[in-house]
Design an enzyme around this catalytic site. Structure first.
Site, PDB file in Angstrom:
ATOM      1  N   CYS A 113     -14.166  12.757  -4.960  1.00  0.00           N
ATOM      2  CA  CYS A 113     -13.099  13.535  -5.624  1.00  0.00           C
ATOM      3  C   CYS A 113     -13.421  13.873  -7.079  1.00  0.00           C
ATOM      4  CB  CYS A 113     -11.779  12.777  -5.538  1.00  0.00           C
ATOM      5  SG  CYS A 113     -11.255  12.485  -3.855  1.00  0.00           S
ATOM      6  N   HIS A 250      -7.263  16.223 -10.848  1.00  0.00           N
ATOM      7  CA  HIS A 250      -7.541  16.093  -9.418  1.00  0.00           C
ATOM      8  C   HIS A 250      -6.217  15.804  -8.721  1.00  0.00           C
ATOM      9  CE1 HIS A 250      -8.829  14.901  -5.574  1.00  0.00           C
ATOM     10  NE2 HIS A 250      -8.632  13.611  -5.764  1.00  0.00           N
ATOM     11  N   ASN A 280      -4.706  16.576  -0.906  1.00  0.00           N
ATOM     12  CA  ASN A 280      -5.899  16.185  -1.653  1.00  0.00           C
ATOM     13  C   ASN A 280      -7.118  16.872  -1.023  1.00  0.00           C
ATOM     14  OD1 ASN A 280      -8.119  14.898  -2.749  1.00  0.00           O
ATOM     15  ND2 ASN A 280      -7.271  12.844  -2.602  1.00  0.00           N
TER      16      ASN A 280
HETATM   17  N1  ACO Z   1       4.094   7.495   7.390  1.00  0.00           N
HETATM   18  C1  ACO Z   1       4.949   6.490   7.540  1.00  0.00           C
HETATM   19  N2  ACO Z   1       4.658   5.246   7.177  1.00  0.00           N
HETATM   20  C2  ACO Z   1       3.446   5.014   6.644  1.00  0.00           C
HETATM   21  C3  ACO Z   1       2.505   6.033   6.474  1.00  0.00           C
HETATM   22  C4  ACO Z   1       2.866   7.317   6.873  1.00  0.00           C
HETATM   23  N3  ACO Z   1       2.035   8.382   6.757  1.00  0.00           N
HETATM   24  N4  ACO Z   1       1.391   5.511   5.921  1.00  0.00           N
HETATM   25  C5  ACO Z   1       1.626   4.204   5.754  1.00  0.00           C
HETATM   26  N5  ACO Z   1       2.873   3.902   6.193  1.00  0.00           N
HETATM   27  C6  ACO Z   1       3.539   2.604   6.205  1.00  0.00           C
HETATM   28  C7  ACO Z   1       2.575   1.459   6.267  1.00  0.00           C
HETATM   29  O1  ACO Z   1       2.166   1.192   7.584  1.00  0.00           O
HETATM   30  C8  ACO Z   1       3.415   0.340   5.696  1.00  0.00           C
HETATM   31  O2  ACO Z   1       4.260  -0.139   6.705  1.00  0.00           O
HETATM   32  P1  ACO Z   1       4.594  -1.716   6.817  1.00  0.00           P
HETATM   33  O3  ACO Z   1       5.273  -2.047   5.519  1.00  0.00           O
HETATM   34  O4  ACO Z   1       5.464  -1.767   8.013  1.00  0.00           O
HETATM   35  O5  ACO Z   1       3.266  -2.369   6.953  1.00  0.00           O
HETATM   36  C9  ACO Z   1       4.271   1.048   4.661  1.00  0.00           C
HETATM   37  O6  ACO Z   1       4.236   2.442   4.994  1.00  0.00           O
HETATM   38  C10 ACO Z   1       3.762   0.856   3.247  1.00  0.00           C
HETATM   39  O7  ACO Z   1       2.359   1.125   3.241  1.00  0.00           O
HETATM   40  P2  ACO Z   1       1.525   1.111   1.926  1.00  0.00           P
HETATM   41  O8  ACO Z   1       0.120   1.507   2.230  1.00  0.00           O
HETATM   42  O9  ACO Z   1       1.751  -0.184   1.220  1.00  0.00           O
HETATM   43  O10 ACO Z   1       2.292   2.280   1.164  1.00  0.00           O
HETATM   44  P3  ACO Z   1       2.164   2.726  -0.316  1.00  0.00           P
HETATM   45  O11 ACO Z   1       3.481   2.716  -0.944  1.00  0.00           O
HETATM   46  O12 ACO Z   1       1.038   2.029  -1.020  1.00  0.00           O
HETATM   47  O13 ACO Z   1       1.747   4.243  -0.136  1.00  0.00           O
HETATM   48  C11 ACO Z   1      -0.212   5.593  -0.321  1.00  0.00           C
HETATM   49  C12 ACO Z   1       0.529   4.571   0.516  1.00  0.00           C
HETATM   50  C13 ACO Z   1       0.602   6.869  -0.371  1.00  0.00           C
HETATM   51  C14 ACO Z   1      -1.560   5.900   0.341  1.00  0.00           C
HETATM   52  C15 ACO Z   1      -0.425   5.020  -1.740  1.00  0.00           C
HETATM   53  O14 ACO Z   1      -1.023   3.761  -1.686  1.00  0.00           O
HETATM   54  C16 ACO Z   1      -1.230   5.884  -2.589  1.00  0.00           C
HETATM   55  O15 ACO Z   1      -0.779   6.931  -3.011  1.00  0.00           O
HETATM   56  N6  ACO Z   1      -2.468   5.487  -2.943  1.00  0.00           N
HETATM   57  C17 ACO Z   1      -3.349   6.294  -3.700  1.00  0.00           C
HETATM   58  C18 ACO Z   1      -4.393   6.686  -2.796  1.00  0.00           C
HETATM   59  C19 ACO Z   1      -4.781   8.114  -2.885  1.00  0.00           C
HETATM   60  O16 ACO Z   1      -4.094   9.006  -3.313  1.00  0.00           O
HETATM   61  N7  ACO Z   1      -5.976   8.336  -2.421  1.00  0.00           N
HETATM   62  C20 ACO Z   1      -6.517   9.606  -2.360  1.00  0.00           C
HETATM   63  C21 ACO Z   1      -7.977   9.493  -2.405  1.00  0.00           C
HETATM   64  S1  ACO Z   1      -8.477   8.779  -3.881  1.00  0.00           S
HETATM   65  C22 ACO Z   1      -8.343   9.877  -5.018  1.00  0.00           C
HETATM   66  O17 ACO Z   1      -8.425  11.048  -4.733  1.00  0.00           O
HETATM   67  C23 ACO Z   1      -8.085   9.397  -6.335  1.00  0.00           C
END
Ligand code: ACO
Length: 323
Positions: A113, A250, A280
């Site tokens: 990225c 980004h 993304n």
């Molecule tokens: N729909 C519904 N539920 C979901 C989904 C979905 N698409 N994805 C995950 N969940 C659930 C999980 O299973 C979990 O359920 P559980 O509590 O029953 O186990 C719950 O939601 C919470 O999951 P987390 O992974 O803890 O959720 P979080 O609040 O951390 O959000 C996310 C996840 C959006 C990926 C977040 O961590 C994030 O934004 N991270 C940054 C990562 C990113 O943007 N990466 C892009 C690439 S890197 C870059 O470009 C910089």
């Protein structure tokens, strides 16, 4: 004599026609529009057609950027991508041929990225050293091909697309007042290799693999690293955040953008945001957003624009540009 600067002479972008909403994903996946929108800000993404490759997206974006710059050739093509057409040759060489260029150098660059910032820094240094006079820096990705479409934690986050800029060597001025790229700042820390990776590759699995991510850890590092590199870029130019007219970040996640804006004490209306519509698109996301904001007249000549990104590796970086 004034130092040579790399001036952005043209910007272009391309999005595949197929548009996929959160609601459409929720038909095949245990997710919802509400969950995706709330956690990420993403409402839809564009996905490449089955017969559309990264090179096709890159060529379309590059053609537009070259047309704006009024050029038919450049001395160097740097294509930032983590989703090349083939393991080799470089997808950039296919782009070069399609654009009718038979001289100069064309190569791919891999910083996921952060790839566009790495590409911009690379081309800028070749221009500043006098080795080349023009370059095309492209970010193009088909992440849809490396996603596990059964993993709701990752597949909802990404889209396909491409963006490109033409850089030209011009006389610049000192003290951050001249036009062009003022400075670029690159970092990586390979201790975090496993936190965001594709679990395959030619020398490890002889296969392509799919994207794996520790979302929370990535989120935590992103906000800290992005704020640090932005401060570094401003300090290097004796500038403060209020001098920045536009931040073109980004586009990973709206919450990362909000966290970065808070840490920098910058109002969110100075951020160009496309993540809601593009999701993304990895190395393509910055030039896609830049093309949109230049195209609709938000970003004007003479304005100070800050580009920043973070990605797998981890890699991260920033560039300050006077448009
Ligand atoms: N729909 C519904 N539920 C979901 C989904 C979905 N698409 N994805 C995950 N969940 C659930 C999980 O299973 C979990 O359920 P559980 O509590 O029953 O186990 C719950 O939601 C919470 O999951 P987390 O992974 O803890 O959720 P979080 O609040 O951390 O959000 C996310 C996840 C959006 C990926 C977040 O961590 C994030 O934004 N991270 C940054 C990562 C990113 O943007 N990466 C892009 C690439 S890197 C870059 O470009 C910089």
């Amino acid at each position: 004599m004034a130092p040579i600067r790399s001036v952005i002479a043209g910007v272009g972008s391309y999005l595949p026609a197929r548009l996929v909403t959160n609601a459409e994903l929720a038909l095949a996946l245990d997710t919802s529009d509400e969950w995706i929108t709330e956690r990420t800000g993403i409402r839809q993404r564009h996905l490449a057609a089955d017969d559309e490759k990264t090179s096709d997206l890159a060529i379309a974006a590059a053609r537009k950027a070259l047309a704006v710059a009024g050029r038919s050739a450049v001395d160097m093509i740097v294509l930032a991508t983590a989703t090349p057409d083939n393991t080799f040759p470089a997808t950039a060489t296919r782009v070069q041929a399609a654009l009718g260029m038979t001289s100069g150098a064309a190569f791919d660059l891999q910083a996921v990225c952060s790839g566009f910032i790495y590409g911009l820094a690379t081309a800028d240094n070749f221009i500043r050293s006098g080795q080349i006079k023009s370059a095309l820096v492209i970010g193009a990705e088909t992440f849809s091909r490396i996603l596990d479409w059964k993993d709701r934690g990752t597949c909802v986050l990404f889209g396909d697309g491409a963006g490109a800029v033409v850089l030209e060597a011009r006389d610049g001025q000192v003290n951050g007042e001249g036009r062009g790229i003022l400075s670029t700042h690159l970092h990586s820390d390979g201790r975090y290799y496993d936190l965001l990776q594709v679990d395959g590759g030619p020398s490890s699995s002889r296969s392509v693999g799919v994207l794996k991510m520790e979302g929370r850890e990535v989120f935590r590092h992103a906000v800290v690293n992005l704020a640090a590199v932005v401060h570094e870029a401003l300090a290097a130019n004796n500038l403060t955040a209020d001098a920045v007219d536009w931040v073109v970040p980004h586009q990973a996640n709206k919450r990362i953008l909000e966290g970065t804006a808070r840490k920098l004490n910058l109002p969110q209306d100075r951020f160009v945001i496309t993540v809601d519509r593009h999701a993304n698109t990895s190395a393509a996301s910055i030039p896609l957003a830049l093309a949109e904001a230049v195209g609709d007249g938000r970003i004007k000549p003479g304005q100070l624009v800050l580009l920043e990104a973070m990605g797998g590796g981890f890699t991260w970086g920033a560039a300050l540009v006077r448009m």
